[in-house]
Design a protein around this motif. Structure first.
Motif, PDB file in Angstrom:
ATOM      1  N   UNK A 288       0.862  -1.174   0.000  1.00 36.54           N
ATOM      2  CA  UNK A 288       0.000   0.000   0.000  1.00 36.54           C
ATOM      3  C   UNK A 288       0.899   1.225   0.000  1.00 36.54           C
ATOM      4  N   UNK A 289       0.827   2.010  -1.065  1.00 37.31           N
ATOM      5  CA  UNK A 289       1.698   3.181  -1.213  1.00 37.31           C
ATOM      6  C   UNK A 289       0.944   4.420  -0.749  1.00 37.31           C
ATOM      7  N   UNK A 290       1.191   4.828   0.489  1.00 42.61           N
ATOM      8  CA  UNK A 290       0.477   5.993   1.025  1.00 42.61           C
ATOM      9  C   UNK A 290       0.824   7.256   0.249  1.00 42.61           C
ATOM     10  N   UNK A 291       2.032   7.340  -0.316  1.00 39.81           N
ATOM     11  CA  UNK A 291       2.411   8.495  -1.120  1.00 39.81           C
ATOM     12  C   UNK A 291       1.429   8.680  -2.275  1.00 39.81           C
ATOM     13  N   UNK A 292       1.086   7.588  -2.972  1.00 39.93           N
ATOM     14  CA  UNK A 292       0.167   7.674  -4.099  1.00 39.93           C
ATOM     15  C   UNK A 292      -1.283   7.825  -3.637  1.00 39.93           C
ATOM     16  N   UNK A 293      -1.650   7.152  -2.560  1.00 42.75           N
ATOM     17  CA  UNK A 293      -2.997   7.311  -1.999  1.00 42.75           C
ATOM     18  C   UNK A 293      -3.243   8.778  -1.646  1.00 42.75           C
ATOM     19  N   UNK A 294      -2.241   9.415  -1.042  1.00 40.50           N
ATOM     20  CA  UNK A 294      -2.376  10.803  -0.599  1.00 40.50           C
ATOM     21  C   UNK A 294      -2.419  11.803  -1.750  1.00 40.50           C
ATOM     22  N   UNK A 295      -2.049  11.353  -2.937  1.00 36.80           N
ATOM     23  CA  UNK A 295      -2.039  12.258  -4.102  1.00 36.80           C
ATOM     24  C   UNK A 295      -2.998  11.772  -5.195  1.00 36.80           C
ATOM     25  N   UNK A 296      -3.929  10.917  -4.827  1.00 36.54           N
ATOM     26  CA  UNK A 296      -4.852  10.358  -5.820  1.00 36.54           C
ATOM     27  C   UNK A 296      -5.774  11.458  -6.330  1.00 36.54           C
ATOM     28  N   UNK A 297      -5.737  11.760  -7.634  1.00 38.07           N
ATOM     29  CA  UNK A 297      -6.529  12.884  -8.150  1.00 38.07           C
ATOM     30  C   UNK A 297      -8.028  12.667  -8.089  1.00 38.07           C
ATOM     31  N   UNK A 298      -8.464  11.433  -7.902  1.00 43.69           N
ATOM     32  CA  UNK A 298      -9.890  11.187  -7.754  1.00 43.69           C
ATOM     33  C   UNK A 298     -10.422  11.570  -6.383  1.00 43.69           C
ATOM     34  N   UNK A 299      -9.520  11.817  -5.435  1.00 44.04           N
ATOM     35  CA  UNK A 299      -9.933  12.120  -4.065  1.00 44.04           C
ATOM     36  C   UNK A 299      -9.441  13.488  -3.597  1.00 44.04           C
ATOM     37  N   UNK A 300      -8.378  13.987  -4.207  1.00 47.18           N
ATOM     38  CA  UNK A 300      -7.784  15.244  -3.756  1.00 47.18           C
ATOM     39  C   UNK A 300      -7.769  16.261  -4.891  1.00 47.18           C
ATOM     40  N   UNK A 301      -8.181  17.468  -4.613  1.00 44.72           N
ATOM     41  CA  UNK A 301      -8.014  18.562  -5.563  1.00 44.72           C
ATOM     42  C   UNK A 301      -6.575  19.080  -5.467  1.00 44.72           C
ATOM     43  N   UNK A 302      -6.007  19.444  -6.623  1.00 38.64           N
ATOM     44  CA  UNK A 302      -4.623  19.937  -6.673  1.00 38.64           C
ATOM     45  C   UNK A 302      -3.726  19.035  -5.805  1.00 38.64           C
ATOM     46  N   UNK A 303      -3.703  17.747  -6.125  1.00 41.58           N
ATOM     47  CA  UNK A 303      -3.066  16.775  -5.222  1.00 41.58           C
ATOM     48  C   UNK A 303      -1.586  16.972  -4.986  1.00 41.58           C
ATOM     49  N   UNK A 304      -0.873  17.577  -5.956  1.00 39.05           N
ATOM     50  CA  UNK A 304       0.571  17.733  -5.816  1.00 39.05           C
ATOM     51  C   UNK A 304       0.968  19.085  -5.239  1.00 39.05           C
ATOM     52  N   UNK A 305      -0.007  19.907  -4.844  1.00 38.29           N
ATOM     53  CA  UNK A 305       0.289  21.244  -4.337  1.00 38.29           C
ATOM     54  C   UNK A 305       0.182  21.288  -2.812  1.00 38.29           C
ATOM     55  N   UNK A 306       0.979  22.165  -2.232  1.00 37.96           N
ATOM     56  CA  UNK A 306       0.976  22.389  -0.779  1.00 37.96           C
ATOM     57  C   UNK A 306      -0.128  23.390  -0.454  1.00 37.96           C
ATOM     58  N   UNK A 307      -1.255  22.863   0.055  1.00 39.28           N
ATOM     59  CA  UNK A 307      -2.431  23.693   0.331  1.00 39.28           C
ATOM     60  C   UNK A 307      -2.930  23.374   1.745  1.00 39.28           C
TER      61      UNK A 307
END
Length: 387
Positions: A288-307
């Motif tokens: 389970x890759x939490x790095x990818x889970x945390x940046x999944x575009x289906x769940x997070x808006x602007x997933x790669x940005x520090x917001x």
């Protein structure tokens, strides 16, 4: 997705999984040792929460070279006692933090080592009580310097690492055997003095070799993981000065979302089944890759940005697991976040932080450590703080 059977070079694992990841097919058989990688939050929640017994029950924290420390009741007892000990220490020493930051970080500090060493200094009496043998204190500090700091292992030859490991394990083994003979239970009126007391009191009849491994897990989780998480928070604040006024709690959570120190969790399927459309069997290894889970575009808006502001509404269900999920969630998650929030709050309130990255990327290993960077702290009035 690639089907190459070759394992990537050390440090390339994260880049490989990022390259393989595709939304819509986010449970896949990876080139990373043929493991099945999980990036879909729903599938990750099923695996980590072990709904319907889909995986063999295990613990990330209590794994050691010889298996898994147990029984589960002892794991729970040790985890609860450690959390209470650290929480009591943090409450009693909270006023030490401003001085510690000024002494250790201002006006310039080299990261991520500075974060690890600051946490080590703040929690040293939790790791070993002040009256423990001086040589043991030196051993613990040497373990951090040679095995916990990012890249530390690569700075020593294999024979040197092996010799040091034998000496360090012998010193810890001797101390744990001595405390087992002293038989100080966890319900002692004065409570446990340090984390050695905690692991011995939680497993009084356990093999000392296993208790040494559990203690080392605590050492890596405190000086290592908390220090790296602090490093990511400082790096993000320094590279996004417009976010300096953000709520410290939101800053910490966003740092842990973008750069989860525990970035990969391994599990074994309990039976033949399908996971996210991918067949798996007990012969497979799930990651389970939490790095990818945390940046999944289906769940997070602007997933790669520090917001940090996104945390005003909390996390999408199941898409945030920096400390794991389910029965084996890190027992110290609450106190870890509290310490990080206190430190980030102190830095943003009393200091102006700027950073100079060295141009490298994250340092990928069992933990996801920040790249090397220099942090400069000055007082808000513009006068640099001098040691």
């Amino acid at each position: 997705m690639t089907s190459s059977p070759q394992r990537p070079a050390p440090g390339d694992e994260l880049a490989l999984l990022k390259a393989e990841f595709k939304v819509g097919s986010d449970v896949w058989r990876s080139a990373l040792g043929g493991a099945v990688c999980v990036a879909d939050p729903e599938a990750a929640r099923a695996v980590m929460g072990n709904r319907h017994g889909v995986v063999a029950e295990t613990s990330d924290f209590y794994h050691h070279r010889h298996g898994v420390f147990g029984p589960r009741a002892a794991q729970i007892t040790i985890g609860r006692a450690a959390r209470n000990l650290i929480q009591s220490h943090l409450l009693a020493r909270q006023d030490d933090l401003p001085r510690l930051v000024a002494e250790r970080l201002a006006p310039r500090s080299e990261w991520p080592d500075a974060g690890n060493l600051l946490v080590l200094r703040h929690l040293r009496d939790v790791l070993l009580h002040p009256d423990a043998p001086p040589h043991l204190h030196r051993t613990v500090e040497a373990i951090v310097a040679r095995a916990v700091l990012a890249g530390a292992r690569q700075r020593h030859s294999a024979p040197s690492r092996l010799l040091f490991r034998r000496r360090a394990l012998h010193a810890l083994h001797t101390e744990i055997r001595a405390r087992q003979r002293a038989a100080r239970p966890l319900d002692h009126p004065a409570g446990p003095r340090d984390l050695v007391d905690v692991v011995v009191g939680g497993g009084p009849a356990a093999d000392p070799r296993e208790l040494v491994e559990v203690y080392l897990s605590f050492l890596f989780a405190t000086a290592g993981s908390i220090g790296f998480a602090l490093g990511w928070s400082v790096l993000l604040l320094g590279t996004h000065p417009e976010r300096a006024a953000a709520d410290p709690g939101r800053t910490v959570r966003e740092a842990l979302r973008l750069w989860p120190v525990a970035w990969l969790f391994a599990r074994t399927p309990s039976r033949a089944q399908e996971l996210g459309g991918t067949p798996v069997t007990p012969r497979d290894r799930l990651m389970v890759c939490s790095y990818l889970v945390h940046r999944h575009p289906g769940y997070w808006e602007r997933p790669d940005e520090f917001v940090p502001e996104r945390w005003a509404e909390g996390a999408p269900d199941g898409a945030y697991l920096p400390f794991g999920l389910g029965a084996h969630t890190c027992a110290g998650a609450t106190v870890t976040v509290r310490l990080l929030e206190d430190l980030v709050g102190l830095l943003t309130r009393d200091w102006r932080v700027s950073v100079t990255p060295d141009g490298g990327g994250p340092q990928v290993g069992p933990a996801l450590a920040p790249p090397r960077f220099t942090a400069t702290l000055s007082r808000p009035d513009g006068c640099p703080e001098r040691r």
